[in-house]
Design an enzyme around this catalytic site. Structure first.
Site, PDB file in Angstrom:
ATOM      1  N   ASP A   1      -7.929   4.975  -2.020  1.00 49.93           N
ATOM      2  CA  ASP A   1      -7.534   3.846  -1.123  1.00 49.93           C
ATOM      3  C   ASP A   1      -6.764   2.938  -2.133  1.00 49.93           C
ATOM      4  O   ASP A   1      -7.596   2.485  -2.995  1.00 49.93           O
ATOM      5  CB  ASP A   1      -8.909   3.262  -0.814  1.00 49.93           C
ATOM      6  CG  ASP A   1      -8.536   2.147   0.201  1.00 49.93           C
ATOM      7  OD1 ASP A   1      -7.367   1.814   0.309  1.00 49.93           O
ATOM      8  OD2 ASP A   1      -9.599   1.783   0.764  1.00 49.93           O
TER       9      ASP A   1
ATOM     10  N   HIS B   1      -6.207  -0.265  -1.411  1.00 46.91           N
ATOM     11  CA  HIS B   1      -6.249  -1.649  -1.047  1.00 46.91           C
ATOM     12  C   HIS B   1      -7.322  -2.584  -1.831  1.00 46.91           C
ATOM     13  O   HIS B   1      -7.280  -3.646  -1.308  1.00 46.91           O
ATOM     14  CB  HIS B   1      -6.622  -1.514   0.687  1.00 46.91           C
ATOM     15  CG  HIS B   1      -5.643  -0.771   1.488  1.00 46.91           C
ATOM     16  ND1 HIS B   1      -5.511   0.583   1.650  1.00 46.91           N
ATOM     17  CD2 HIS B   1      -4.440  -1.459   2.062  1.00 46.91           C
ATOM     18  CE1 HIS B   1      -4.608   0.708   2.408  1.00 46.91           C
ATOM     19  NE2 HIS B   1      -3.841  -0.315   2.430  1.00 46.91           N
TER      20      HIS B   1
ATOM     21  N   CYS C   1       0.869  -1.107   0.004  1.00 55.77           N
ATOM     22  CA  CYS C   1       0.129   0.040   0.084  1.00 55.77           C
ATOM     23  C   CYS C   1       0.778   1.340  -0.079  1.00 55.77           C
ATOM     24  O   CYS C   1       0.540   2.153  -0.476  1.00 55.77           O
ATOM     25  CB  CYS C   1      -0.905  -0.060   1.134  1.00 55.77           C
ATOM     26  SG  CYS C   1      -0.003  -0.229   2.852  1.00 55.77           S
TER      27      CYS C   1
END
Length: 500
Positions: free
Chosen positions: A379, A381, A184
């Site tokens: 994001d 993820h 990440c």
């Protein structure tokens, strides 16, 4: 045991892998009340439970098949083979459920990972130096006020998104074909640098095209961040460049090492490419504190250093070039000290702002905007299959590089370990940035994010960390340690500076 080992790396960071699971984007939902520390603890427990469960399934599914056993009776072999097939079927079913949109929604509701959508606040939103007015009073006829929300959403969805990918070629000599649960920080940093390239090549006013064929510049930028060694800014090449800072597939990395990795990669690409063909056509300057960040201290943006970086980038041809400024910081112990939040928020008003690489502890995101006490972010993820976009493929499917889901977290819940980014197009733009930064430091009530000076007040010039050459030809840093988040012995002040 492969699945267990990969997840153990993520869980090592104090059970901080809150969003490091397979998922897809949910529809916008209303904001929930802010999570407390107890809710955060509950999130960690649930996250570890889900990861551990998947590890068990994966461990069993990777057991040796029947035909690899040395001695087995006929009936025993058949039974084990049938059981193995059943285990594989169960594993596939679980993984399919985890990757589904409904599972992501359940996960976010239970864990309280982030909130989505925009609240009813009428406060202005600042997104990478651009203000969007949310006030319902349109009597002034201000273009920024009219349709402010729609304009903000269009700007947000135009920012380039890089996420976890699966199915790419193995990274170096490792067996990793996915960066799920550990990549990440690399992905967040890719987004920041991609935005710098968008600023440079397309301008701040650029918006995602609605129709094909796409712009050549836009496609080339996406190609640069593909997941193969052929793409200059791929996760493969980042890990190779970051060996001097102990970057490795399967391991989490902090903001300081990430910034230094980009500096190294940019330097390598610059030295191997003609000046007119530079893929990152800008100097890269990592702003750090005293002793090159090794002993902490408030970071100092040195104007002379910035000038030197530009001169070296141009190979002595010009005095100034576009420049990317990276500022890795630690603004507290676990969460950002409240003293720094006003200044942090104000940086998004800078026209040079590239946002922040940071987020929840152990789960890096790309923060690109603020409103009141919340921060909007992209994001990384979500897990997506690898895609390959050729630099001349103007008909490519680019949907996986953008997101319409607007997520936000509270500013006071952001992990204290983060990195700011700024892009200055020319000398005038840099001078404007320095004026804004100096004014912000003067108004910080003794808690500046960083300061600006013409020269360093050091007895020796700032230089790159000393490195040694390993047997594989890669330079390795002998003085750098990854773990410097906690306070050093004898230092208990929460607002003291530390540089990762």
């Amino acid at each position: 045991m492969k699945g267990f080992c990969e997840r153990a790396v993520a869980s090592k960071c104090s059970s901080k892998s809150l969003t490091d699971t397979s998922n897809s984007s949910p529809p916008p939902v209303c904001s929930d009340p802010e999570s407390s520390d107890s809710k955060f603890t509950k999130a960690s427990v649930w996250s570890n439970f889900v990861s551990s469960a998947l590890s068990i399934f994966e461990t069993h599914s990777e057991a040796l098949p029947c035909d690899n056993k040395a001695v087995l009776s006929g009936s025993s072999a058949c039974e084990k083979k049938a059981a193995h097939a059943k285990q594989n079927g169960w594993t596939a079913a679980v993984r399919k459920a985890v990757a589904s949109g409904s599972m992501r929604r359940i996960q976010e509701r239970v864990l309280g990972l982030s909130r989505t959508g925009i609240s009813s606040s009428t406060s202005d939103i600042w997104l990478l130096g651009v203000c969007y007015r949310m006030s319902q009073d349109e009597s002034s006829g201000d273009a920024d006020t009219s349709n402010g929300l729609a304009r903000f959403e269009q700007d947000f969805s135009s920012r380039i998104l890089t996420t976890y990918r699966k199915g790419f070629d193995a990274i170096g000599e490792s067996k990793y074909t996915s960066d799920v649960s550990w990549g990440c920080m690399l992905r967040s940093s890719q987004m920041l640098v991609a935005q710098a390239l968008v600023f440079h090549r397309l301008g701040r006013s650029w918006r995602k095209p609605l129709q094909k064929p796409f712009n050549q510049e836009y496609i080339e930028i996406l190609h640069f961040f593909g997941d193969s060694e052929a793409s200059p800014f791929s996760i493969h090449n980042l890990l190779l460049a970051g060996k001097a800072y102990n970057l490795a597939a399967g391991s989490w990395v902090g903001p300081y090492a990430m910034c230094r990795t980009w500096e190294t990669l940019a330097r390598c690409k610059r030295e191997s490419t003609d000046l007119e063909d530079q893929q990152l056509p800008m100097a890269v300057y990592v702003v750090s504190g005293d002793e090159d960040g090794e002993r902490g201290g408030a970071p100092v943006l040195c104007i002379d250093d910035a000038s030197r970086h530009c001169f070296e980038f141009s190979r002595g041809q010009v005095d100034w070039t576009p420049i990317l400024l990276l500022v890795p910081l630690v603004l507290g112990l676990e969460k950002v000290n409240p003293r720094y939040i006003p200044s942090l928020r104000a940086t998004f008003m800078f026209p040079q702002s590239l946002g922040i690489v940071g987020g929840k502890p152990g789960a890096s995101t790309y923060i690109i905007g603020v409103q009141d006490e919340k921060a909007f972010f992209l994001d990384p993820h979500d897990v997506q299959p690898v895609v390959s976009i050729g630099r001349n493929d103007l008909e490519a499917d680019t949907s996986s590089y953008h997101c319409n889901i607007i997520r936000h977290i509270s500013l006071d819940s952001i992990d204290s370990s983060l990195a700011f980014g700024f892009y200055c197009r020319d000398k005038d733009d840099f001078d404007d940035f320095c004026l804004r930064a100096s004014k912000l430091a003067d108004e910080s009530n003794g808690a500046p994010l960083f300061t600006v000076a013409q020269k360093h007040n050091l007895s020796k010039p700032v230089s790159h960390p000393e490195v040694s050459v390993d047997t594989d030809g890669v330079q390795r840093d002998e003085s750098f340690g990854l773990e410097s988040i906690g306070d050093a012995e004898g230092h208990s002040h929460e607002d003291e500076w530390q540089l990762l």
